[in-house]
Design a protein around this motif. Sequence first.
Motif, PDB file in Angstrom:
ATOM      1  N   THR A  92     -14.836 -20.571 146.034  1.00 64.27           N
ATOM      2  CA  THR A  92     -14.339 -19.721 144.938  1.00 64.27           C
ATOM      3  C   THR A  92     -13.946 -18.325 145.435  1.00 64.27           C
ATOM      4  OG1 THR A  92     -16.645 -19.194 144.389  1.00 64.27           O
ATOM      5  CG2 THR A  92     -15.555 -20.871 143.048  1.00 64.27           C
ATOM      6  N   HIS A 132     -23.442 -23.238 143.231  1.00 56.72           N
ATOM      7  CA  HIS A 132     -23.896 -21.922 142.790  1.00 56.72           C
ATOM      8  C   HIS A 132     -25.325 -21.994 142.251  1.00 56.72           C
ATOM      9  CE1 HIS A 132     -19.448 -21.557 142.733  1.00 56.72           C
ATOM     10  NE2 HIS A 132     -19.737 -20.390 143.266  1.00 56.72           N
ATOM     11  N   GLY A 136     -23.281 -18.077 136.278  1.00 55.45           N
ATOM     12  CA  GLY A 136     -22.684 -16.748 136.127  1.00 55.45           C
ATOM     13  C   GLY A 136     -21.163 -16.783 136.146  1.00 55.45           C
ATOM     14  N   ILE A 137     -20.579 -15.700 136.664  1.00 52.66           N
ATOM     15  CA  ILE A 137     -19.122 -15.528 136.642  1.00 52.66           C
ATOM     16  C   ILE A 137     -18.411 -16.649 137.408  1.00 52.66           C
ATOM     17  CG2 ILE A 137     -17.224 -14.009 137.379  1.00 52.66           C
ATOM     18  CD1 ILE A 137     -19.259 -11.637 137.021  1.00 52.66           C
ATOM     19  N   GLU A 138     -18.920 -16.935 138.618  1.00 50.21           N
ATOM     20  CA  GLU A 138     -18.270 -17.949 139.463  1.00 50.21           C
ATOM     21  C   GLU A 138     -18.276 -19.319 138.778  1.00 50.21           C
ATOM     22  OE1 GLU A 138     -17.279 -17.508 142.837  1.00 50.21           O
ATOM     23  OE2 GLU A 138     -17.514 -15.366 142.500  1.00 50.21           O
ATOM     24  N   GLU A 140     -18.508 -19.928 135.574  1.00 48.14           N
ATOM     25  CA  GLU A 140     -17.605 -19.915 134.416  1.00 48.14           C
ATOM     26  C   GLU A 140     -16.153 -20.065 134.858  1.00 48.14           C
ATOM     27  OE1 GLU A 140     -18.486 -16.568 131.898  1.00 48.14           O
ATOM     28  OE2 GLU A 140     -20.221 -17.627 131.025  1.00 48.14           O
ATOM     29  N   GLU A 141     -15.843 -19.477 136.013  1.00 50.22           N
ATOM     30  CA  GLU A 141     -14.481 -19.643 136.537  1.00 50.22           C
ATOM     31  C   GLU A 141     -14.208 -21.107 136.871  1.00 50.22           C
ATOM     32  OE1 GLU A 141     -13.913 -15.129 138.325  1.00 50.22           O
ATOM     33  OE2 GLU A 141     -14.017 -16.817 139.737  1.00 50.22           O
ATOM     34  N   THR A 144     -13.467 -22.872 133.683  1.00 49.49           N
ATOM     35  CA  THR A 144     -12.123 -22.547 133.196  1.00 49.49           C
ATOM     36  C   THR A 144     -11.067 -23.377 133.930  1.00 49.49           C
ATOM     37  OG1 THR A 144     -12.869 -20.307 132.733  1.00 49.49           O
ATOM     38  CG2 THR A 144     -10.493 -20.648 132.817  1.00 49.49           C
ATOM     39  N   THR A 196     -26.132 -10.057 139.251  1.00 48.45           N
ATOM     40  CA  THR A 196     -24.807 -10.019 138.638  1.00 48.45           C
ATOM     41  C   THR A 196     -24.816  -9.123 137.406  1.00 48.45           C
ATOM     42  OG1 THR A 196     -23.129 -11.392 137.530  1.00 48.45           O
ATOM     43  CG2 THR A 196     -25.400 -12.125 137.325  1.00 48.45           C
ATOM     44  N   SER A 197     -23.623  -8.659 137.021  1.00 45.29           N
ATOM     45  CA  SER A 197     -23.492  -7.903 135.775  1.00 45.29           C
ATOM     46  C   SER A 197     -23.365  -8.857 134.579  1.00 45.29           C
ATOM     47  CB  SER A 197     -22.248  -7.008 135.846  1.00 45.29           C
ATOM     48  OG  SER A 197     -21.118  -7.812 136.152  1.00 45.29           O
ATOM     49  N   HIS A 198     -23.228 -10.156 134.870  1.00 41.11           N
ATOM     50  CA  HIS A 198     -23.126 -11.204 133.841  1.00 41.11           C
ATOM     51  C   HIS A 198     -24.505 -11.417 133.192  1.00 41.11           C
ATOM     52  CE1 HIS A 198     -22.799 -15.413 132.444  1.00 41.11           C
ATOM     53  NE2 HIS A 198     -21.484 -15.239 132.459  1.00 41.11           N
ATOM     54  N   ASN A 201     -27.763 -12.828 134.746  1.00 38.93           N
ATOM     55  CA  ASN A 201     -28.730 -12.118 135.594  1.00 38.93           C
ATOM     56  C   ASN A 201     -30.162 -12.397 135.116  1.00 38.93           C
ATOM     57  OD1 ASN A 201     -28.976  -9.949 137.811  1.00 38.93           O
ATOM     58  ND2 ASN A 201     -30.314  -9.215 136.175  1.00 38.93           N
TER      59      ASN A 201
END
Length: 315
Positions: A92, A132, A136-138, A140-141, A144, A196-198, A201
Amino acid sequence: MISGKIKKYHVLMIVVFLICSLLLAACDNSQQPADSETDKDNGTSQEQANKKGILVVSFGTSYPDTRKATIEACEEKIAASFPDYEVRRAFTSKMIIKKLKERDNIEIDTPEEALSKMKEDGFTEVIVQPLHIIPGIEYEEVLTVVNEFKDSFKEITVGRPVLYGIEDYKAAVETLKLQLPELDKDQAVVLMGHGTSHPANACYSCLQSVLSDEGLNVFVGTVEGYPEIDDIIAKLKENKIKEVTLMPYMLVAGDHASNDMAGDEDDSWKSILEKEGFAVNIYLHGLGENPGYQDLYVQRVQDCIDGNPLGVEEE
Ligand code: CO
């Protein structure tokens, strides 16, 4: 005599029920090929048309040794566990993909590129398994991207990351025990999670909670989230800890583990802890090296195959 009749009646009902179930199952199966675009287009049988693949997705690392010991080891274990599936790789991190291309001339796909190729290559069933740790962000990507490909395959499923449901935390802690040293009262392990800021965390606090409930002298800090090393130092002092083993709670022992955790610079966790008077040991191995963690990923793929990708416990 009467009970004999009732028994016969019951047996008859069971037989009727079984026949109905079999007929329904047969109808269900026979409908599947007709529904499938591939079969309509090619006129091939379902057997021939099914091409199954597993796309193993990780953040990636530019450190070749840890990549081999962690990411590749997980991919190989998954490949060995599911011989009917072709296993492919995606990272990613575009930054790492670029670095590997420029420095080592190694080509690695993004999840999007990998799925495009799998579509071109005629795969019909795809399982995407992220390596992962947190949703988190990764992660969710990845969801998507997979959503963009939902009509490109007959079936596409995403496995869950390491820390997801309650049972997943318990399994993760059991698995972590395989790599924990024997700890005296004044010794502790400090894990370096990414952070993470997600909102995910919060996973690190849940992990801490399960570790504490197990009575383990293990503390979870993060390098880019909460809690930070200063929060952990306060806990170490409170627990009268004298000696600390630092361990990455990340798939790979890459840049963060080598530098931010174990490096010699003043702001590494090792230097900070030593300055605070702790004796520090370093365990420079990513979670992906732990055969137990490799098995957690294998189980997640199996859960996808079993139609239970989120690992929901049956009521
Ligand atoms: Co980072």
